[in-house]
Motif scaffolding. Structure first.
Motif, short mmCIF file in Angstrom:
data_model
loop_
_atom_site.label_atom_id
_atom_site.label_comp_id
_atom_site.label_asym_id
_atom_site.label_seq_id
_atom_site.Cartn_x
_atom_site.Cartn_y
_atom_site.Cartn_z
N GLY A 197 33.37 -3.61 -15.63
CA GLY A 197 33.06 -2.21 -15.32
C GLY A 197 31.63 -1.80 -15.56
O GLY A 197 31.35 -0.71 -16.06
N TYR A 198 30.68 -2.65 -15.20
CA TYR A 198 29.27 -2.32 -15.38
C TYR A 198 28.77 -1.40 -14.26
O TYR A 198 29.23 -1.48 -13.12
CB TYR A 198 28.44 -3.60 -15.41
CG TYR A 198 28.74 -4.45 -16.63
CD1 TYR A 198 28.06 -4.23 -17.82
CD2 TYR A 198 29.73 -5.41 -16.60
CE1 TYR A 198 28.35 -4.98 -18.95
CE2 TYR A 198 30.04 -6.16 -17.72
CZ TYR A 198 29.34 -5.95 -18.90
OH TYR A 198 29.63 -6.67 -20.02
N THR A 199 27.82 -0.53 -14.61
CA THR A 199 27.29 0.43 -13.65
C THR A 199 26.21 -0.20 -12.78
O THR A 199 25.25 -0.78 -13.30
CB THR A 199 26.69 1.65 -14.39
OG1 THR A 199 27.71 2.24 -15.19
CG2 THR A 199 26.15 2.67 -13.39
N ILE A 200 26.39 -0.08 -11.48
CA ILE A 200 25.36 -0.49 -10.53
C ILE A 200 24.76 0.77 -9.92
O ILE A 200 25.49 1.56 -9.31
CB ILE A 200 25.96 -1.39 -9.42
CG1 ILE A 200 26.47 -2.70 -10.02
CG2 ILE A 200 24.92 -1.67 -8.33
CD1 ILE A 200 27.14 -3.61 -9.01
N PRO A 201 23.47 1.00 -10.08
CA PRO A 201 22.87 2.20 -9.49
C PRO A 201 23.07 2.23 -7.97
O PRO A 201 22.91 1.21 -7.29
CB PRO A 201 21.38 2.06 -9.86
CG PRO A 201 21.37 1.21 -11.10
CD PRO A 201 22.50 0.24 -10.89
#
Length: 379
Positions: free
Chosen positions: A137-141
């Motif tokens: 669940g990492y944030t990708i801009p």
């Protein structure tokens, strides 16, 4: 092409993404043609060699993004472009870029899904698909322009974010933005700021203690060194410590994994892009993006002299979700309308909790663009 003192030209969004990438310093492109993103592919194949870069066709999307990651690891700014079916194939390698902290820009031009869907039918159905692709669940801009000029501007911004944060960045658009030719005023584009990744100097005495994924606080961005340079680089898609050694669950490795998310969250207030069109006396706020954002502005124009005035917030950065902005801008409105061309209001599902006590309404549709009338009926 029309030449005037104002530098007015006929361009579509795909062409402007290609031009923006070259302006930003992109030196490598690999892609596989796919509607409605093929215009970016053609633009890069035509133009990039003219500025000393390399643009190559690839046998498939898996290869395309792998080529780009390799070029970026060598130190060259890199980009690929695709649409839904191709994006599906790229997901494993996007995660490899994320965990190896390799800058790369991926332009995703949306069309109707799922699967092959409708190649020439526009949609905004990849909002969740572009964000929630990582295990962990990492944030990708994610950036999202509404017109061809913004395609140029936000492509430059996407490269800047990617380089500065050492992370993949998605430039999301849709078929209407990508393929519709319009007049574009180039004034001001020549002044956009270009940022590059921070690198370690091999001659610096500190370089002997350099580590590929080193940081002091979790939000720090490690200094980059290219593969094949004077400094030995270890990169792996497996969990690793700061030196890049394959590890699993020791404290340093866990801190590296936390750092991948924290470096985005530490800079989230810098990653907010939007335009706010405020109408005095309005009690309704429309939030939208991409082609539907332009429809929302038409609603604002039509109601400007009526007793049903609206304000419009166009989001250009969807992720990280600009929560402070959304709360602050919506504070004085009684009703919030979120318009997006997908089945069930994907972005609304993520942000509606920010509007506690307000009436929140979605305007959604698939198969054709949302019309101004369809939004006005909800006001």
């Amino acid at each position: 092409m029309i030449e005037t003192k104002k530098k007015i030209k006929l361009r579509n969004g795909n062409q402007m993404i290609a031009e923006g990438a070259i302006y930003a310093g992109c030196k490598f492109f690999a892609g596989y043609p796919i509607t409605p993103a093929s215009g970016i592919y053609k633009g890069m194949i035509d133009m990039l060699p003219q500025v000393g870069g390399l643009a190559i066709p690839s046998p498939d999307e898996i290869s395309a993004i792998a080529y780009c990651v390799g070029a970026s690891m060598r130190g060259f700014k890199s980009m690929t472009a695709t649409s839904g079916p191709g994006w599906s194939l790229m997901i494993e390698t996007v995660q490899y870029a994320l965990i190896t902290e390799t800058p790369i820009v991926i332009a995703v031009v949306q069309r109707l899904g799922p699967a092959t869907g409708g190649a020439t039918q526009g949609a905004q159905g990849d909002i969740l698909f572009t964000q929630f692709i990582t295990s962990g669940g990492y944030t990708i801009p994610v950036l999202y322009p509404t017109n061809p000029k913004e395609c140029f501007e936000l492509t430059v911004k996407a490269f800047n974010w990617s380089e500065k944060l050492r992370t993949p960045v998605v430039l999301l658009s849709d078929k209407e933005i990508g393929m519709t030719t319009e007049t574009v005023d180039y004034t001001g584009l020549e002044n956009l700021v270009i940022e590059n990744r921070s690198t370690i100097n091999p001659e610096d005495l500190k370089s002997k203690n350099w580590k590929m994924y080193d940081f002091e606080s979790l939000g720090d961005i490690p200094l980059f060194a290219p593969v094949g340079g004077k400094i030995k680089v270890t990169a792996t898609g497996s969990a690793h410590n700061k030196e890049g050694e394959l590890k699993k669950n020791d404290p340093e490795t866990i801190s590296v994994l936390k750092h991948l998310e924290e470096k985005i969250q530490a800079h989230r207030d810098e990653l907010i892009e939007y335009k706010f069109y405020e109408e005095k006396g309005a009690e309704t706020l429309i939030i939208s993006f991409g082609i539907t954002g332009r429809t929302s502005l038409e609603v604002l124009r039509r109601l400007r002299n009526s007793n049903k005035k609206v304000s419009v917030l166009i989001l250009h950065s969807l992720f990280p979700i600009p929560e402070k902005l959304l709360k602050n801008v919506s504070e004085k409105y009684k009703k919030v309308i979120i318009a997006e061309e997908n089945l069930n209001g994907q972005y609304r599902l993520l942000i509606k909790h920010l509007f506690d006590g307000k009436e929140v309404i979605g305007v959604n549709k698939i198969g054709s663009m949302i019309t101004p009338q369809e939004i006005m009926e909800k006001i």
